[in-house]
Scaffold this active site. Sequence first.
Site, PDB file in Angstrom:
ATOM      1  N   ASP A  59       0.806  -1.292  -0.002  1.00  0.00           N
ATOM      2  CA  ASP A  59      -0.194   0.092   0.014  1.00  0.00           C
ATOM      3  C   ASP A  59       0.762   1.123  -0.025  1.00  0.00           C
ATOM      4  O   ASP A  59       0.212   2.364  -0.202  1.00  0.00           O
ATOM      5  CB  ASP A  59      -0.963   0.079   1.137  1.00  0.00           C
ATOM      6  CG  ASP A  59      -0.149  -0.053   2.625  1.00  0.00           C
ATOM      7  OD1 ASP A  59       0.830  -0.072   2.591  1.00  0.00           O
ATOM      8  OD2 ASP A  59      -1.020   0.130   3.456  1.00  0.00           O
ATOM      9  N   SER A  60       2.250   0.984  -0.183  1.00  0.00           N
ATOM     10  CA  SER A  60       2.964   2.225  -0.134  1.00  0.00           C
ATOM     11  C   SER A  60       3.018   2.685  -1.641  1.00  0.00           C
ATOM     12  O   SER A  60       3.442   3.991  -1.692  1.00  0.00           O
ATOM     13  CB  SER A  60       4.677   1.761   0.130  1.00  0.00           C
ATOM     14  OG  SER A  60       4.955   0.398  -0.639  1.00  0.00           O
ATOM     15  N   ASP A  98      -0.880  -6.284  -0.258  1.00  0.00           N
ATOM     16  CA  ASP A  98      -1.196  -5.565   1.126  1.00  0.00           C
ATOM     17  C   ASP A  98      -2.486  -5.083   1.391  1.00  0.00           C
ATOM     18  O   ASP A  98      -3.263  -4.398   0.459  1.00  0.00           O
ATOM     19  CB  ASP A  98      -0.047  -4.045   1.024  1.00  0.00           C
ATOM     20  CG  ASP A  98       0.298  -3.814   2.367  1.00  0.00           C
ATOM     21  OD1 ASP A  98       0.193  -4.460   3.344  1.00  0.00           O
ATOM     22  OD2 ASP A  98       1.554  -3.142   2.229  1.00  0.00           O
ATOM     23  N   LYS A 128      -1.057  -9.297   3.260  1.00  0.00           N
ATOM     24  CA  LYS A 128      -0.389  -8.859   4.488  1.00  0.00           C
ATOM     25  C   LYS A 128      -1.439  -7.984   5.197  1.00  0.00           C
ATOM     26  O   LYS A 128      -1.932  -7.051   4.598  1.00  0.00           O
ATOM     27  CB  LYS A 128       0.801  -8.412   3.968  1.00  0.00           C
ATOM     28  CG  LYS A 128       1.757  -7.669   5.120  1.00  0.00           C
ATOM     29  CD  LYS A 128       2.974  -6.910   4.948  1.00  0.00           C
ATOM     30  CE  LYS A 128       2.832  -5.796   4.191  1.00  0.00           C
ATOM     31  NZ  LYS A 128       2.499  -4.784   5.130  1.00  0.00           N
ATOM     32  N   GLU A 130      -1.225  -5.209   8.782  1.00  0.00           N
ATOM     33  CA  GLU A 130      -0.367  -4.648   9.846  1.00  0.00           C
ATOM     34  C   GLU A 130      -0.952  -4.854  11.384  1.00  0.00           C
ATOM     35  O   GLU A 130      -2.321  -4.931  11.614  1.00  0.00           O
ATOM     36  CB  GLU A 130      -0.308  -3.263   9.747  1.00  0.00           C
ATOM     37  CG  GLU A 130       0.443  -2.858   8.391  1.00  0.00           C
ATOM     38  CD  GLU A 130       0.485  -1.297   8.148  1.00  0.00           C
ATOM     39  OE1 GLU A 130       0.277  -0.492   9.080  1.00  0.00           O
ATOM     40  OE2 GLU A 130       1.099  -0.929   7.008  1.00  0.00           O
ATOM     41  N   GLU A 197       9.518  -4.276  10.680  1.00  0.00           N
ATOM     42  CA  GLU A 197       9.850  -3.011  10.190  1.00  0.00           C
ATOM     43  C   GLU A 197      10.585  -1.928  11.186  1.00  0.00           C
ATOM     44  O   GLU A 197       9.848  -1.757  12.197  1.00  0.00           O
ATOM     45  CB  GLU A 197       8.718  -2.203   9.280  1.00  0.00           C
ATOM     46  CG  GLU A 197       9.082  -0.860   8.743  1.00  0.00           C
ATOM     47  CD  GLU A 197       8.236  -0.251   7.641  1.00  0.00           C
ATOM     48  OE1 GLU A 197       8.570   0.690   7.257  1.00  0.00           O
ATOM     49  OE2 GLU A 197       7.259  -0.963   7.460  1.00  0.00           O
TER      50      GLU A 197
END
Length: 311
Positions: A59-60, A98, A128, A130, A197
């Site tokens: 999602d970056s 993501d 993925k 978070e 991270e």
Amino acid sequence: MSTRPRTPGHGAPAPGKLPITELLEMKGSHSPIAMITAYDAPSGRLADAAGVDMILVGDSAAMTVLGHDSTVPATVDEMLVLTRAVRRGATRPLIVADMPFGSFQISDELAVTNAVRFVKEAGADAVKLEGAGLMLDRVRAIVGSGVPVMGHIGLTPQSATALGGFKAQGRTAAKAAELVSDALALEEAGCFSVVLEAVPTPVAARITELLTIPTIGIGAGGDVDGQVLVWHDLLGLYDGHAPRFVKQYAQLAGEIQDAVEHYVADVREHRFPEEVHTYGMPEEELEAFVAEVGEGREVGLQADLGVSGLA
């Protein structure tokens, strides 16, 4: 520690596809896992050819591709488009999609619905998400639906504001212990891997020792099971400050700008296109065309169109 199987999935991998079980074997044999974050078919194809094991469609992209100031604005529909593109370009690597902010936090049902969409509509091999804590139920629900899940702790960009900004996490003993607890909980919930991270090297190393699933580091030192970098960071596709953990293997932004500047100059000075970049037509067809539109501009047409054979 849980003894449940660590290879949940939605079916057998496609021919040539790296199976999740191989990641576990790589951890066991201390063979480093190479992962990269990419967003389109050309980058997927190049990453595949370069031999990466996993591609994260991050999602970056909200920042690197779509021009936002954070990852939060990314939507499921946007991420589906990007994941489909990468899937078309890459054959062997595992494609991990993501899950963007808001796509899994609200409820187990919404989380499963969106995770299944990434598999069915975009061809992702896994998703993925978070965080841990309240998100552990989401992990269990998604894994229970047959979709593999990669966890992500430490600096979690979707909640960076709550964490005090884009800063390293786990730098006190208490916070480091929380990260260890979260990592173990994500494994227990069924994750096949965990991203660490911006985590201090000793903390990431201890987590890696304790988990039976692979750890993927980004700013987490060299004692993890694998590494991930963002496509644009690795290739130097921007100007400005890069995070401390980024190593730029190329500086392509300057080369790209230089190429575009040369193109603009050639257009403005009538140096492009050259004859080799143009198309002509057979003489008899040109004559017929001139007759069709009128002979008053015959000379001009001959000069503009040329009389060469079809290319």
